[in-house]
Design an enzyme around this catalytic site. Sequence first.
Site, PDB file in Angstrom:
ATOM      1  N   CYS A   1      -1.618   9.085   2.365  1.00 47.21           N
ATOM      2  CA  CYS A   1      -1.773   8.735   1.548  1.00 47.21           C
ATOM      3  C   CYS A   1      -3.286   8.656   0.575  1.00 47.21           C
ATOM      4  O   CYS A   1      -3.078   8.965  -0.410  1.00 47.21           O
ATOM      5  CB  CYS A   1      -1.673   7.102   1.138  1.00 47.21           C
ATOM      6  SG  CYS A   1      -2.714   6.523   2.066  1.00 47.21           S
TER       7      CYS A   1
ATOM      8  N   GLU B   1       1.023  -1.314   0.160  1.00 52.20           N
ATOM      9  CA  GLU B   1      -0.283   0.251  -0.206  1.00 52.20           C
ATOM     10  C   GLU B   1       0.814   1.292   0.047  1.00 52.20           C
ATOM     11  O   GLU B   1       2.039   1.632   1.460  1.00 52.20           O
ATOM     12  CB  GLU B   1      -0.278  -0.044   1.342  1.00 52.20           C
ATOM     13  CG  GLU B   1      -1.740   0.647   1.048  1.00 52.20           C
ATOM     14  CD  GLU B   1      -2.010   1.883   1.495  1.00 52.20           C
ATOM     15  OE1 GLU B   1      -1.342   3.451   0.551  1.00 52.20           O
ATOM     16  OE2 GLU B   1      -1.859   2.235   2.756  1.00 52.20           O
TER      17      GLU B   1
END
Length: 492
Positions: free
Chosen positions: A295, A261
């Site tokens: 993010c 990720e």
Amino acid sequence: MSAIASASGASMSYAPPRQFIDGQWREGGGEELIGIVDPASETEIGSFVAASPADINTALQAAARAFQVWRKAPAWERGKRLRKIAELLLERRAAIAATLTAEQGKPFKESLSEVDTAAATFEWFAEEGRRAYGRIIPPRACDVVHEVIKQPIGVIAAFTPWNFPLLTPARKIAAALAAGCTCIIKPAEETPASCAALMQICADAQLPGGVVNMLLGSPEAISTALVAAPSVAKISFTGSAAVGRILMRRAAEYLKPTTMELGGHAPVLVFDDADVEAAAFMGVASKFRNAGQLCISPTRFFVHESVFEKFAELFVAHAARLRLGPGHLPETDMGPLANARRRSSVAAMIKEARDRGAECVVTPRGLPARGYFHAPAVLIDPPASSQCMTVEPFGPIAVLCRFTDEEEAVRRANELRFGLAAYVHTRSLTRAHRMLREIEAGMVAINHYQASLPEGPFGGVKDSGHGAECGMEGLDEFLVAKLGNIYLARSH
């Protein structure tokens, strides 16, 4: 041990963490002493001794030994332990949130939300672990049975960043344990106490020793040892694309699967039929959450030219109202950046955009004298090749650009190698479904900014990584499918 103020004004103690190995707390055996700094005051609030090679080996042995027990525990029993972890997280939410704010800097209300989401994640996987279903395949002959079973992959090495120091470990640990795996987690050295609080809860929930282990210290030393260890079956990493590539290369050398990720640079498409006021208000709240250090932060706002001026005016006005300060103060809307490096990086990115002709609206409102604070910044129409358009800011920078039609908006949304989250504002259901299919991202939110939830897959495409956390997909990341072909021998 140092005292810090909580959001209620009461003082609390910040307990520097230690290594958590085989169900026990122990001092690190390494030579490096690593300090922990409160980003709101730039003062050291604790320190810990890094793990030694012997500590790493002990954790590996403990996790491998515990796997042989935990993998055989019924899914119902594993779920019972995970539910207890969720309950304890909620019982201790205020203390854990205060610790999180002290070492990470985010406002206390955001820390409370992070604890709640971590608890919800454990609650979700407590149930989902009971649904690791296999299947029966129709046979080609009457005396044969074909069946597929799901089994835990093994010991997991997990690496997590500093921006969500409780939630990110929770996602990895909850899914791994629900699947029947054991885990060694290496949290960010800047924010170890939040993960340590989770380790204590795991112990209090009576997880067997070695099921979860926490190593603190040098990312290079720990990651190199864990990836190479024969007993580690899979790598799970959340962080930058640059570090992700390094870990993937190492994992490939040992033919180990990975879940990655990685970073994002989320586009926001605001069409001419959007609720502009809602898009601007929610956009500011989401963009400057955790000072932009997430993010999935919406960063590249592409706004239809017919509503651009209205959107920009509202967006800047809402950003100007944000109150900056230490996260423990109830009135704080945005806390500091995590460290001096982030503050310097944000300032350099803004300067580069201004030097190249972008209009910059910086909205300081009582910028504190101490701490790694940077005012929210709104950049108007920077060149497409500028850093703020091509590099993830990971800070309080919002970029506003005009577009003329849907084709241009989609092209600009997809022009980068990032593909984690994206956001769309439109009143057209037809367009909403079209954008869901055409935008290259792992998650697309329509008319709001909630891109993730425990029951849905969290992950990206392209340089934003591969694999998923949360949802049924997150459980599958830690399972292997085994085919069984059974011949039913006839008795004579």
